[in-house]
Write a protein that holds these residues in place. Structure first.
Motif, PDB file in Angstrom:
ATOM      1  N   THR A 143       2.292   3.492  -7.348  1.00 13.46           N
ATOM      2  CA  THR A 143       1.056   2.789  -7.125  1.00 13.46           C
ATOM      3  C   THR A 143       0.437   2.799  -8.370  1.00 13.46           C
ATOM      4  O   THR A 143      -0.335   1.815  -8.720  1.00 13.46           O
TER       5      THR A 143
ATOM      6  N   GLN B 153      -2.266   0.724  -0.552  1.00 14.36           N
ATOM      7  CA  GLN B 153      -1.448   1.685   0.113  1.00 14.36           C
ATOM      8  C   GLN B 153      -2.259   2.295   1.392  1.00 14.36           C
ATOM      9  O   GLN B 153      -1.902   2.622   2.304  1.00 14.36           O
TER      10      GLN B 153
ATOM     11  N   ASP C 184       1.808  -2.724  -1.663  1.00 17.06           N
ATOM     12  CA  ASP C 184       1.907  -1.042  -1.773  1.00 17.06           C
ATOM     13  C   ASP C 184       2.331  -0.359  -0.539  1.00 17.06           C
ATOM     14  O   ASP C 184       1.029  -0.290   0.452  1.00 17.06           O
ATOM     15  N   GLU C 185       3.255  -0.298  -0.101  1.00 15.81           N
ATOM     16  CA  GLU C 185       3.754   0.272   1.297  1.00 15.81           C
ATOM     17  C   GLU C 185       3.308  -0.309   2.642  1.00 15.81           C
ATOM     18  O   GLU C 185       2.596   0.238   3.375  1.00 15.81           O
TER      19      GLU C 185
ATOM     20  N   ARG D 135      -1.624   9.538   1.299  1.00  8.82           N
ATOM     21  CA  ARG D 135      -2.867   9.535   0.415  1.00  8.82           C
ATOM     22  C   ARG D 135      -3.991   9.152   1.425  1.00  8.82           C
ATOM     23  O   ARG D 135      -3.873   8.139   1.826  1.00  8.82           O
TER      24      ARG D 135
HETATM   25 MG   LIG Z   1       2.070   5.267  -3.719  1.00  6.69          MG
END
Ligand SMILES: [Mg+2]
Ligand SMILES: Nc1ncnc2c1ncn2[C@@H]1O[C@H](COP(=O)(O)OP(=O)(O)OP(=O)(O)O)[C@@H](O)[C@H]1O
Lengths: 250, 807
Positions: free
Chosen positions: A44, A85, A171-172, B807
């Motif tokens: 990231t 993400q 991102d993912e 996150r």
């Molecule tokens: Mg990441």
């Protein structure tokens, strides 16, 4: 093959931590490139760095020009798109409006005209194309809060795609999708590449990454430990060690 | 950080430190500078500012709230104490008597003698009270008040967006001020001296100071050290720090995060109240306006201390308090001091905190929030106007307001209606800035006032004909708005609220209280075309219809205001529907994602400030023309707070909300009705406004208009026959299967809309047709996926969902 993105000894440093440490990476036009690594490897951070959301050292070349001093929005307009993400959709806008923000560029004249005729017809082809490629056209008038998690991920990708970028860093995007959804998503990625958009794919879904990517970079602690075709990477000793290492640690 | 060219860390602390040291050196070197900087009065003021600032830091560390009402608590405590000492009465907030409407209705029916029982206004403890009992009682009251603030206001808001917290603290500020004004009027109240110290001068070598002043300074220093020890050295402090990280952190240490927050609220109100009482005693007086405005230097000091350091906060607070008397001295004695009309420019001391705020924020702020920094949270939903609303809204409003306004309403109601119309304009300016793009400005009437004075000057002294001065005034407002926007590019949320508040307070003094600009005691005259002058009592003939009934205000003024409101209403509605509006809402909900989508966040923010200031400027110009005379009181910072309150109450994110807000503003139609029909006195405007603001922030952040909208939607959903079932969550795979034709297996939703049929489909049926041929001919996804997975996915691949959501 024409080079699209190239980083030279790119680093991202937070305090004393080298999240990305002198990484060289290259994405050519029409390629689907994977970037994998264990949690906290700096994937990231790398995307944040090339898209202008964190300070970097080293050089970033995009479409033949150096972009590492450009602000984020200008890199996006140059065609360097990214997804997040953590989704980060515009919750107050409908799906279509989310994509429009990505697709449309404002001018001073356009702003003034907007104050008088806000509803005038704008070119929607890019938005419609992105909705279509991702299979979310039927959600266009919904709010992001009203759709499922998997669909939200697609909207996030669609917003970037609608700007018709040259490169899109994801991102993912497949996190949280089940196997079937992720396979379907893999085919969508290929369609996007076929439409002329290169992809830098970050994901933990090895099935997806190894299945769709043309080449794969593996990083650990911000440094590259392997690069090659999926088959080469899978066979790499260091890669296995890295993954087994994190397994033992966690 | 988008721009890698931020100044290096060393420069960022070094340069400001050098500037401060240089200034101190100059002050120390010159005898009369030193005497005025280190003066007793300066120290006392510094002590009060420091106490307020310490309170702000304490609550911030405990609950993450920047309490803009902190200084008002000091003022309120001083009043409680003064009243206890003078009369032995503990006055109570005059909450509205729920029976009052009955009384009003009966009076309306003609029976004037009817009266409901009165609401208690105070608790009496006999006659005048001694120092100690009064002090203890007043501090107990402060503690209780802190507890109430926590339990009733800020605990419910702990996960709310920053905006809601700012709004709530503004509500508390307005409420406290209004209560005091209601009970004691705005005049100064005498406060008795402290019993154990007096006004004997003590010579400290470098400077002289009275015993009393020395006492409060020492007290604050002791408090600062005590707080530092409490937060830095005790388990309590450790727990507060842990709780700030996450709520579970405190639990591990055996504290409840909620109790900790409550304790910090009580601690801060008691510290602030204590010093409020003592400094009022030292000054022998307290009034409702001086102390609450000290929130600006106090928050500035807290900002210098990063809202954590008690030491730096105290130092900065003393500095900001002490510079006031020095600046006054410089103004009176130095030839280089800026002059306006031969007199020193007033309020330069208020520019000092503004400069400090801008400097600190510019050095510490970031043009885009970094990862992990929470966004502003959800703000009230901003609906796009529906076509029918656009078509009929403007004309509808015009007809509804115009016909009664011009022909039927009494002069008082007509006045209220006109105030509502000008109020709507100011609220519209807040809708653009706060509702659309999420930037908090507490300086909207400053923009309006700058425009109003421009109009006065151009129309009277330069002979500009109507309506040219309106444009010029709006242009001046835009310039001011863009200036304010520049620091706003690097700060957000509550920091922006602080900066704009400091700007508003400074403009009040530097511009509006500047007799060179404000026309002195009589105000600045606006040369108004006859037709528009609200003092005009003539009647006018139009197409055989007589307009006006020989009373003020002139109905044509109302028409003028209405035209402006409708035009600006459309402007704002159009803005919301346009690309710019979408970009603004995008920035509001996520600046980083907006930048990633190619939006030039800085430019759009500046644009929003410009548009908002333009609207406020037009509002100010209209107010100027309507009254024919500009006086500062209409534009002071508390008016900004008031408009902000009512805009939020009405609904901050839509034109309807602004209209609702305009109905509620002080002097507007709503209060005129309350006043005329129920006899509610004017002071209740701010009281109800403040209270309503707190209640709205806590219970109904969407505002009145937003609530009405959601209720209406819910009702419509109930009335309508049940819609066809929503598509299943796995719409994707379902539609895939529905529409999958061998030719185009990857375009699902062309033909099959998800609602067409709940035909159960087996998801695994979808992928059977092979993917469209790809040039790079990757191995088929399924096969290679599982093959590779067996090798590599050991840890990471096995738990994709967990990794992704980390996150
Ligand atoms: Mg990441
Ligand atoms: N803003 C920040 N400040 C300080 N450290 C950070 C920051 N952002 C990330 N890091 C650290 O940098 C390292 C790399 O993080 P990054 O998020 O780039 O890894 P990642 O490969 O994306 O991991 P994941 O697979 O969990 O998403 C981690 O150790 C992380 O804790």
């Amino acid at each position: 093959m024409t080079e699209l993105l190239r980083t030279e000894a790119m680093s991202v440093v937070y305090g004393g931590l080298h999240a990305v440490n002198g990484l060289d990476l290259r994405v050519d036009e029409g390629r689907l490139v994977g970037l994998i690594g264990p949690n906290g490897a700096g994937k990231t951070s790398f995307i944040d760095g090339i898209s202008g959301f964190t300070r970097t050292q080293g050089a970033i070349h995009f479409r033949g020009r150096r972009v590492d001093r450009e602000p984020a929005h200008r890199r996006a307009r140059l065609g360097l798109g990214r997804t997040w993400q953590s989704l980060e959709l515009f919750e107050d806008l409908t799906v279509r409006e989310n994509l429009q923000v990505g697709a449309e560029r404002q001018t001073v004249g356009g702003f003034l005209l907007d104050l008088v005729r806000p509803g005038r017809q704008r070119d929607q082809t890019d938005v419609d194309w992105a909705l279509d490629v991702l299979g979310i056209a039927h959600l266009a008038d919904r709010l992001p809060t009203e759709i499922s998690h998997g669909q939200r991920k697609l909207v996030g990708a669609g917003r970037t795609l609608a700007a018709r970028p040259a490169l899109i860093c994801m991102d993912e995007p497949a996190a949280g999708l089940d196997t079937t959804e992720s396979e379907q998503f893999g085919r969508r990625l290929r369609r996007i590449v076929d439409a002329g958009v290169s992809i830098l794919l970050v994901d933990h879904d090895m099935g997806l990454v190894m299945g769709v990517c043309d080449e794969v970079y593996v990083i650990e602690f911000g440094t590259r430990i392997a690069h090659g075709t999926p088959a080469q990477v899978v066979a790499d000793e260091k890669v296995r060690a890295a993954y087994l290492g994190t397994k033992a640690a966690s | 950080m988008t721009r890698p060219r931020t100044p290096s860390a060393r420069l960022r602390t070094g340069v400001p430190a050098l500037v401060v040291v240089a200034l101190l050196a100059v002050i120390l070197a010159k005898g009369d500078y030193r005497a005025n900087f280190f003066s007793g009065g300066g120290f006392a003021l510094g002590a009060l500012v420091a106490a307020i600032a310490l309170g702000v830091v304490v609550t911030y560390r405990g609950s993450g709230v920047v309490n803009l009402a902190g200084a008002a608590v000091a003022m309120y405590a001083a009043y409680v104490y003064a009243d206890l000492r003078a009369h032995g009465d503990l006055f109570l907030p005059p909450l509205p008597n729920p029976l009052a409407p009955i009384e009003g209705l009966v009076h309306l029916a003609g029976d004037d003698s009817f009266a409901v029982p009165h609401w208690p206004t105070s608790v009496s403890f006999g006659t005048a009270m001694g120092f100690w009992p009064a002090l203890v009682l007043a501090l107990v009251f402060c503690a209780l008040f802190g507890l109430v603030l926590h339990v009733a206001v800020f605990r419910p808001l702990r996960h709310a967006p920053v905006l809601a917290k700012v709004v709530a603290s503004v509500g508390v500020l307005l409420f406290l001020q209004a209560v005091v004004v209601r009970r004691f009027s705005t005049t100064t109240q005498v406060v008795g001296p402290l019993p154990f110290v007096d006004k004997t001068q003590v010579d400290l070598g470098l400077f002289k100071i009275t015993q009393e002043q020395l006492f409060v300074v020492c007290l604050v220093l002791v408090l600062a050290v005590a707080l530092w020890a409490l937060f830095g050295r005790s388990r309590f402090g450790l727990a507060v720090r842990a709780a700030a990280e996450n709520e579970k952190g405190a639990t591990v240490l055996g504290f409840s995060a909620d109790r900790l927050a409550a304790a910090t609220w009580v601690l801060s109100t008691v510290v602030t109240g204590l010093l409020g009482i003592f400094v009022a005693s030292v000054n022998s007086a307290v009034d409702p306006n001086t102390m609450p405005a000290l929130i600006v230097p106090a928050v500035t000091a807290a900002l210098v201390g990063g809202f954590t350091s008690f030491g730096w906060t105290t130092l900065a607070a003393f500095g900001l308090g002490m510079q006031v008397s020095l600046v006054t001295f410089l103004g009176a004695n130095e030839s280089w001091f800026p002059k306006a009309g031969g007199l020193p420019v007033p309020g330069v001391d208020l520019l000092v905190p503004l400069v400090v705020i801008v400097a600190v924020l510019a050095l510490r702020g970031q043009s885009l929030p970094t990862r992990g920094v929470l966004g502003p949270g959800r703000l009230p939903f901003s609906p796009s106007a529906r076509p029918w609303a656009l078509r009929y809204g403007g004309p509808g409003l015009a007809v509804v307001a115009l016909i009664p306004g011009v022909f039927f309403l009494s002069p008082a109601m007509r006045d209220g209606l006109t105030n509502t119309l000008t109020g709507i304009v100011i609220c519209l300016s807040i809708v653009v800035l706060t509702g659309f793009i999420g930037q908090i400005s507490l300086a909207q009437t400053s923009f309006a006032g700058l425009s109003a004075y421009t109009v006065a000057s151009l129309s009277t002294h330069h002979g500009w004909p109507f309506p040219l001065p309106i444009l010029a005034g709006a242009a001046v407002a835009v310039v001011a708005g863009v200036l304010v926007a520049l620091p706003a590019l690097r700060v957000r949320g509550v920091h922006l609220a602080i900066a704009t508040l400091a700007f508003a307070v400074a403009v009040d003094k530097v511009v509006f209280a500047n007799s060179w600009i404000n026309g002195g005691f009589d105000g600045a005259t606006v040369t108004t075309p006859d037709l528009l002058r609200s003092q005009d009592t003539a009647t006018h003939e139009f197409l055989g219809v007589t307009i006006g009934d020989g009373t003020q205000p002139n109905p044509l003024t109302l028409v003028f205001c209405l035209v402006v409101v409708v035009a600006l209403g459309y402007l704002v509605a159009n803005l919301r529907r346009s690309l710019t509006g979408r970009q603004m809402l995008a920035i509001r909900s996520n600046e980083r994602a907006a930048a990633a989508a190619g939006v030039n966040v800085a430019a759009v923010k500046v644009l929003a400030f410009g548009v908002s200031a333009f609207i406020a400027g037009v509002g100010g110009a209209v107010i100027a023309y309507r009254t024919g005379n500009v006086t500062p009181d209409k534009f002071l910072y508390d008016k900004s707070l008031m408009f902000f309150a009512f805009a939020y109450l009405g609904g901050i994110a839509s034109v309807t909300g602004a209209v609702t807000g305009g109905l509620l503003v002080g002097g507007g139609l709503g209060f005129t009705v309350l006043n005329q029909v129920f006899g509610l006195p004017d002071e209740f405007v701010l009281l109800l406004g403040g209270l309503g603001l707190v209640v709205t922030a806590v219970l109904n952040p969407e505002g009145v208009a937003g609530k009405a909208r959601t209720d209406l939607l819910a009702l419509r959903r109930r009335l309508r026959p049940p819609a066809p079932a929503d598509p299943p969550t796995s719409t994707d795979s379902a539609t895939m299967a529905d529409s999958s034709t061998p030719a185009e297996p990857l375009i699902p939703a062309d033909t099959a809309t998800p609602t067409t049929g709940p035909t159960p489909t087996v998801p695994s049926a979808a992928p059977t047709p092979n993917a469209a041929p790809t040039p790079n001919a990757a191995p088929t996804p399924v096969a290679s996926g599982s093959a590779a997975g067996s090798h590599v996915s050991g840890s990471a691949g096995a738990t994709p969902a967990v990794a992704g959501e980390a996150r």
